[in-house]
Each structure stands twice: as structure tokens, then as C-alpha cells.
Motif scaffolding. Sequence first.
Motif, PDB file in Angstrom:
ATOM      1  N   LEU A  10       0.821  -1.209   0.000  1.00  0.00           N
ATOM      2  CA  LEU A  10       0.000   0.000   0.000  1.00  0.00           C
ATOM      3  C   LEU A  10       0.851   1.253   0.000  1.00  0.00           C
ATOM      4  O   LEU A  10       0.483   2.252  -0.584  1.00  0.00           O
ATOM      5  CB  LEU A  10      -0.932  -0.016   1.211  1.00  0.00           C
ATOM      6  N   ALA A  11       1.989   1.257   0.705  1.00  0.00           N
ATOM      7  CA  ALA A  11       2.906   2.391   0.716  1.00  0.00           C
ATOM      8  C   ALA A  11       4.227   1.936   1.304  1.00  0.00           C
ATOM      9  O   ALA A  11       4.303   0.914   1.948  1.00  0.00           O
ATOM     10  CB  ALA A  11       2.336   3.537   1.529  1.00  0.00           C
ATOM     11  N   ALA A  12       5.266   2.697   1.067  1.00  0.00           N
ATOM     12  CA  ALA A  12       6.571   2.327   1.598  1.00  0.00           C
ATOM     13  C   ALA A  12       7.356   3.582   1.936  1.00  0.00           C
ATOM     14  O   ALA A  12       6.910   4.691   1.702  1.00  0.00           O
ATOM     15  CB  ALA A  12       7.331   1.494   0.570  1.00  0.00           C
ATOM     16  N   PHE A  79      -6.555  -6.857   8.593  1.00  0.00           N
ATOM     17  CA  PHE A  79      -6.831  -6.742  10.018  1.00  0.00           C
ATOM     18  C   PHE A  79      -7.363  -5.350  10.331  1.00  0.00           C
ATOM     19  O   PHE A  79      -7.202  -4.419   9.544  1.00  0.00           O
ATOM     20  CB  PHE A  79      -5.578  -7.032  10.855  1.00  0.00           C
ATOM     21  N   ASP A  80      -7.983  -5.239  11.497  1.00  0.00           N
ATOM     22  CA  ASP A  80      -8.382  -3.955  12.057  1.00  0.00           C
ATOM     23  C   ASP A  80      -7.350  -3.586  13.111  1.00  0.00           C
ATOM     24  O   ASP A  80      -6.786  -4.470  13.774  1.00  0.00           O
ATOM     25  CB  ASP A  80      -9.763  -4.052  12.717  1.00  0.00           C
ATOM     26  N   TYR A  81      -7.108  -2.310  13.283  1.00  0.00           N
ATOM     27  CA  TYR A  81      -6.170  -1.877  14.319  1.00  0.00           C
ATOM     28  C   TYR A  81      -6.733  -0.668  15.044  1.00  0.00           C
ATOM     29  O   TYR A  81      -7.579   0.059  14.526  1.00  0.00           O
ATOM     30  CB  TYR A  81      -4.791  -1.576  13.739  1.00  0.00           C
ATOM     31  N   SER A  82      -6.236  -0.475  16.256  1.00  0.00           N
ATOM     32  CA  SER A  82      -6.595   0.705  17.039  1.00  0.00           C
ATOM     33  C   SER A  82      -5.393   1.107  17.884  1.00  0.00           C
ATOM     34  O   SER A  82      -4.494   0.298  18.128  1.00  0.00           O
ATOM     35  CB  SER A  82      -7.807   0.424  17.936  1.00  0.00           C
ATOM     36  N   GLY A  83      -5.378   2.353  18.305  1.00  0.00           N
ATOM     37  CA  GLY A  83      -4.312   2.845  19.170  1.00  0.00           C
ATOM     38  C   GLY A  83      -3.059   3.301  18.460  1.00  0.00           C
ATOM     39  O   GLY A  83      -2.026   3.517  19.099  1.00  0.00           O
ATOM     40  N   ALA A  84      -3.102   3.473  17.149  1.00  0.00           N
ATOM     41  CA  ALA A  84      -1.921   3.955  16.427  1.00  0.00           C
ATOM     42  C   ALA A  84      -1.716   5.445  16.718  1.00  0.00           C
ATOM     43  O   ALA A  84      -2.656   6.164  17.051  1.00  0.00           O
ATOM     44  CB  ALA A  84      -2.087   3.730  14.933  1.00  0.00           C
ATOM     45  N   HIS A 128      -8.338  -0.062   9.108  1.00  0.00           N
ATOM     46  CA  HIS A 128      -8.343  -1.404   8.525  1.00  0.00           C
ATOM     47  C   HIS A 128      -7.241  -1.456   7.474  1.00  0.00           C
ATOM     48  O   HIS A 128      -7.115  -0.533   6.661  1.00  0.00           O
ATOM     49  CB  HIS A 128      -9.698  -1.706   7.877  1.00  0.00           C
ATOM     50  N   ILE A 129      -6.456  -2.497   7.500  1.00  0.00           N
ATOM     51  CA  ILE A 129      -5.424  -2.728   6.484  1.00  0.00           C
ATOM     52  C   ILE A 129      -5.791  -3.988   5.719  1.00  0.00           C
ATOM     53  O   ILE A 129      -6.085  -5.024   6.318  1.00  0.00           O
ATOM     54  CB  ILE A 129      -4.026  -2.932   7.117  1.00  0.00           C
ATOM     55  N   PHE A 130      -5.798  -3.891   4.390  1.00  0.00           N
ATOM     56  CA  PHE A 130      -5.914  -5.062   3.517  1.00  0.00           C
ATOM     57  C   PHE A 130      -4.703  -5.018   2.601  1.00  0.00           C
ATOM     58  O   PHE A 130      -4.495  -4.034   1.893  1.00  0.00           O
ATOM     59  CB  PHE A 130      -7.215  -5.022   2.704  1.00  0.00           C
ATOM     60  N   ASN A 131      -3.879  -6.053   2.644  1.00  0.00           N
ATOM     61  CA  ASN A 131      -2.662  -6.082   1.837  1.00  0.00           C
ATOM     62  C   ASN A 131      -2.720  -7.271   0.874  1.00  0.00           C
ATOM     63  O   ASN A 131      -2.305  -8.376   1.216  1.00  0.00           O
ATOM     64  CB  ASN A 131      -1.425  -6.172   2.728  1.00  0.00           C
ATOM     65  N   PRO A 132      -3.261  -7.046  -0.340  1.00  0.00           N
ATOM     66  CA  PRO A 132      -3.294  -8.131  -1.321  1.00  0.00           C
ATOM     67  C   PRO A 132      -1.906  -8.370  -1.905  1.00  0.00           C
ATOM     68  O   PRO A 132      -1.128  -7.441  -2.115  1.00  0.00           O
ATOM     69  CB  PRO A 132      -4.259  -7.605  -2.380  1.00  0.00           C
TER      70      PRO A 132
END
Length: 174
Positions: A10-12, A79-84, A128-132
Motif C-alpha cells: 500500500l505504501a513504503a 486486520f483492524d487496528y486501534s491505538g496507532a 483497517h489494512i488489507f494487503n493483497p
Amino acid sequence: MRRFVILNILAACCALSGVAEAIEIKNFKSGLACPDASSDSATNPKHICLEVTTVHITGQGRCSYDGIKRPCTWFGFEFDYSGATANDVLSCVVATNEAVNYGTPDSADARALKSYEYELPLEDKNGHIFNPQYAILQYLSENTAIMDEKTVCSVDDQQVIQFEFRFVYPVLIE
């Protein structure tokens, strides 16, 4: 024969910072990636549709590798994430038992590597991150038709995700 695996990142190239202890990962899935039911193509997966650790490379998808359209198999993780916090980055290291040529839809690395690193920014506090990702269909000899891969992802040097895949390529019959 070389293997070609694509990481559709998605980005680097983002700086690492933040407090990893504050990040919470939920609803992690890894496996085959599929398009939404409304999609009419196998070129743009939207989610993990089947959680598996063994991925058979069938070539039922369509992918661009180094500017050339090829048959492939889509897989990945989400995955879903929180607290970033601002500038948090998920830093992942992929290790394989066979050398792999990594690349993108537009370019390819000529070096065959057994380890590869990439980063995904955690752009919001919660998200939410989806990394195909995909592997190009290849027919390999029997002794190289299975490849094991382990991915470990960290935020600020604190491991938050670990998963494995076993890729099974079709065997070249001579």
C-alpha cells in the motif's frame, strides 16, 4: 527456475515512530484474496475470502508483473487496528526457504532473495489494512514446487503479527 511473488504494498519508505504497546490488532485474517461479489474480474481483490495457510498457485487470477499481464493467484492478509499514533508504520519481514524475485505491477527486482522487507503506514488512529499479494503461475520441478514463507510484522520493533504460508506450485511434467 525462479519464482515470482508480488507484494502489492500500500505504501513504503515511511519513518518508524510511535508506541507499539498502544496498538491493538483485531480480526486478523490471512489466506486467499477475492474480489467482491459485485466485481466481474479476478484482477482486483477486496478481502480475504478463505483463511488458509496452504496456497495452491492455480493461475485463476490476473495480475500485472513488471508491466506484463500474467495468470496468478491472489492471497494476502487483513486486520483492524486501534491505538496507532502519528507516523506509526507496520514493518514486515518475509523469509522464504527458496529464493524469490519480488516486484510490483510496474517493476521487478532482478535479484532472487530469501528475505524481503516492506512497510505499511497506519494512517489513522484506528483503521483497517488489507494487503493483497500475488504469486505468478509457474510450473516447477518436483523438488522446488513447494515454498514456505514466514512473515513477521512489527511496530516500533515490537512484534504485532506473525503468519505463514506454504505455496504449492504445479509440477512441470517432462
